[in-house]
Design a protein around this motif. Sequence first.
Motif, short mmCIF file in Angstrom:
data_model
loop_
_atom_site.label_atom_id
_atom_site.label_comp_id
_atom_site.label_asym_id
_atom_site.label_seq_id
_atom_site.Cartn_x
_atom_site.Cartn_y
_atom_site.Cartn_z
N VAL A 4 0.85 -1.19 0.00
CA VAL A 4 0.00 0.00 0.00
C VAL A 4 0.88 1.24 0.00
O VAL A 4 0.70 2.16 -0.78
N SER A 5 1.90 1.22 0.87
CA SER A 5 2.82 2.35 0.96
C SER A 5 3.53 2.62 -0.37
O SER A 5 3.67 3.75 -0.78
N TYR A 8 1.19 4.09 -2.78
CA TYR A 8 0.91 5.47 -2.39
C TYR A 8 2.10 6.35 -2.74
O TYR A 8 1.94 7.45 -3.25
N TRP A 9 3.30 5.85 -2.52
CA TRP A 9 4.51 6.61 -2.84
C TRP A 9 4.56 6.91 -4.33
O TRP A 9 4.95 7.98 -4.74
N ARG A 11 2.03 7.49 -6.20
CA ARG A 11 1.11 8.60 -6.40
C ARG A 11 1.74 9.93 -5.97
O ARG A 11 1.62 10.94 -6.64
N VAL A 12 2.41 9.88 -4.82
CA VAL A 12 3.07 11.08 -4.31
C VAL A 12 4.15 11.53 -5.28
O VAL A 12 4.28 12.72 -5.59
N GLU A 52 -5.32 14.90 1.65
CA GLU A 52 -4.09 14.38 1.05
C GLU A 52 -2.91 14.60 1.99
O GLU A 52 -2.05 13.74 2.14
N ASN A 55 -2.95 11.98 4.57
CA ASN A 55 -2.43 10.72 4.02
C ASN A 55 -0.91 10.73 4.00
O ASN A 55 -0.26 9.72 4.27
N ALA A 59 1.76 8.23 5.67
CA ALA A 59 2.82 7.58 4.89
C ALA A 59 4.18 7.87 5.51
O ALA A 59 5.03 6.98 5.60
#
Length: 139
Positions: A4-5, A8-9, A11-12, A52, A55, A59
């Motif tokens: 998940v991380s 997500y990373w 996306r970041v 965001e 989030n 993270a």
Amino acid sequence: KATVSVLYWDRVRNMLLRCRPLLCGPVRKAKPTEVSMRAALACCVRDGSGKEAENLIRAMEQFSLPVDLRARGCVLAAYAQAGDKPSVEATSQHITSLFGEGTVQEVLPLVRPILERARSSSGNTDRFETAIQLITDCR
């Protein structure tokens, strides 16, 4: 949890590559750094996206990066930038519970430069004044 991380990373990273091309070098790394996450938080402040920013804080915790008052202040500033008073109040209470009484007043000097950069890039002075006022009103 790690997957998940990582997703997500990604996306970041994409968000950072869009708004901070100068960070391309560090952003290409497989893991977030404190610098890249702080830059992403600044993007959230500019866009007024408090969710965001929250989030990102989660993270940062997952990646064992330090989450200080300035990072938490970015969440507050992002909500303030969006003019979201209830979220500003909830976040300021959260900051107080984490860092103690009176710390919310210390947030403004930390996030003001980020808000000022957001103002100069958007030219939206009203939004800036409202954000500063919302943060100032926090007790």
